[in-house]
Design a protein around this motif. Structure first.
Motif, mmCIF file in Angstrom:
data_model
loop_
_atom_site.group_PDB
_atom_site.id
_atom_site.type_symbol
_atom_site.label_atom_id
_atom_site.label_comp_id
_atom_site.label_asym_id
_atom_site.label_seq_id
_atom_site.Cartn_x
_atom_site.Cartn_y
_atom_site.Cartn_z
ATOM 1 N N UNK A 105 0.872 -1.304 0.103
ATOM 2 C CA UNK A 105 -0.100 0.168 -0.022
ATOM 3 C C UNK A 105 0.883 1.052 -0.071
ATOM 4 N N UNK A 106 0.179 2.429 -0.206
ATOM 5 C CA UNK A 106 0.943 3.677 -0.060
ATOM 6 C C UNK A 106 1.590 3.764 1.339
ATOM 7 N N UNK A 107 2.735 4.208 1.436
ATOM 8 C CA UNK A 107 3.456 4.142 2.696
ATOM 9 C C UNK A 107 3.096 5.448 3.513
ATOM 10 N N UNK A 108 2.221 6.209 3.038
ATOM 11 C CA UNK A 108 1.679 7.537 3.771
ATOM 12 C C UNK A 108 0.397 7.157 4.475
ATOM 13 N N UNK A 109 0.045 6.059 4.530
ATOM 14 C CA UNK A 109 -1.310 5.721 5.286
ATOM 15 C C UNK A 109 -0.800 5.373 6.714
ATOM 16 N N UNK A 110 -1.608 5.813 7.356
ATOM 17 C CA UNK A 110 -1.472 5.554 9.029
ATOM 18 C C UNK A 110 -2.763 4.872 9.587
ATOM 19 N N UNK A 111 -2.795 3.671 10.056
ATOM 20 C CA UNK A 111 -3.895 2.897 10.619
ATOM 21 C C UNK A 111 -4.424 3.658 11.664
ATOM 22 N N UNK A 112 -5.769 3.651 11.653
ATOM 23 C CA UNK A 112 -6.548 4.190 12.713
ATOM 24 C C UNK A 112 -7.336 3.064 13.192
ATOM 25 N N UNK A 113 -8.363 2.193 12.734
ATOM 26 C CA UNK A 113 -8.924 1.162 13.488
ATOM 27 C C UNK A 113 -9.570 0.161 12.467
ATOM 28 N N UNK A 114 -10.003 -0.840 13.064
ATOM 29 C CA UNK A 114 -10.657 -1.800 12.283
ATOM 30 C C UNK A 114 -12.236 -1.386 12.263
ATOM 31 N N UNK A 115 -13.010 -1.673 11.160
ATOM 32 C CA UNK A 115 -14.419 -1.175 11.031
ATOM 33 C C UNK A 115 -15.151 -2.455 10.789
ATOM 34 N N UNK A 116 -16.072 -2.766 11.683
ATOM 35 C CA UNK A 116 -16.987 -3.813 11.688
ATOM 36 C C UNK A 116 -16.148 -5.270 11.115
ATOM 37 N N UNK A 117 -15.185 -5.556 12.120
ATOM 38 C CA UNK A 117 -14.635 -7.098 11.690
ATOM 39 C C UNK A 117 -15.939 -8.041 11.789
ATOM 40 N N UNK A 118 -15.890 -9.066 11.135
ATOM 41 C CA UNK A 118 -16.726 -10.321 11.063
ATOM 42 C C UNK A 118 -15.828 -11.427 10.842
ATOM 43 N N UNK A 119 -16.114 -12.507 11.834
ATOM 44 C CA UNK A 119 -15.517 -13.380 11.773
ATOM 45 C C UNK A 119 -16.040 -14.886 11.787
ATOM 46 N N UNK A 120 -15.745 -15.582 10.687
ATOM 47 C CA UNK A 120 -16.320 -16.885 10.420
ATOM 48 C C UNK A 120 -15.420 -18.158 10.116
ATOM 49 N N UNK A 121 -15.949 -19.034 11.202
ATOM 50 C CA UNK A 121 -14.789 -20.396 10.828
ATOM 51 C C UNK A 121 -15.053 -20.884 9.665
ATOM 52 N N UNK A 122 -14.026 -21.396 8.950
ATOM 53 C CA UNK A 122 -13.996 -21.881 7.773
ATOM 54 C C UNK A 122 -12.827 -23.152 7.558
#
Length: 150
Positions: A92-109
């Motif tokens: 990705x663009x190195x100028x990006x700064x992580x802020x947060x996860x948005x609506x993570x959904x986890x499913x077993x697969x």
């Protein structure tokens, strides 16, 4: 209106207009009656977390995703090999700064997990917030690894 009866009628028409380089408008097709547009009768299926995943595993996955997506924009391809199999995600663009996860959904697969998540990044140069959507497949083989991206 017919006598004392009033009836409201509405119609939809399509007209094609061409604009030339001087800004002049030219009608290229005369008005043609068409069916009135209607709203689609579609309801998106609400995706939910898998109830089979325990709280400890969910917490581990969340910690891994937060750590990975903080590191991801500035990581080299060699560094990404530790977390990702088969060039699953491009740099990705190195100028990006992580802020947060948005609506993570986890499913077993099977032996792994299917993750649908938005990642909110701040572009530090342009001062713009973007949300990148990811669908990932994770497995844990000693440490967490991303084995696929959809």
């Amino acid at each position: 209106m017919e006598g004392k009866k009033a009836q409201s009628i509405s119609s939809a028409y399509r007209v094609t207009i061409f604009e030339d380089e001087n800004g002049n408008h030219i009608v290229t097709t005369l008005p043609t009656m068409i069916a009135k547009p209607e709203k689609a009768h579609y309801e998106a299926k609400q995706v939910e977390n898998d109830s089979e995943i325990d709280a400890k595993t969910t917490e581990e996955i969340t910690e891994f995703l937060e750590a990975f997506f903080k590191f991801y924009p500035s990581a080299s391809e060699k560094e990404l090999e530790y977390y990702i199999e088969n060039d699953t995600l491009r740099p990705l663009d190195p100028n990006l700064k992580f802020m947060e996860l948005v609506n993570p959904i986890y499913k077993k697969n099977g032996k792994g997990f299917q993750i649908n998540v938005g990642i909110k990044y701040l572009n530090v140069v342009e001062k713009v917030t973007n949300i990148y959507q990811y669908q990932l497949r994770l497995i844990k083989n000693g440490n967490w690894r991303i084995i696929a991206s959809y």
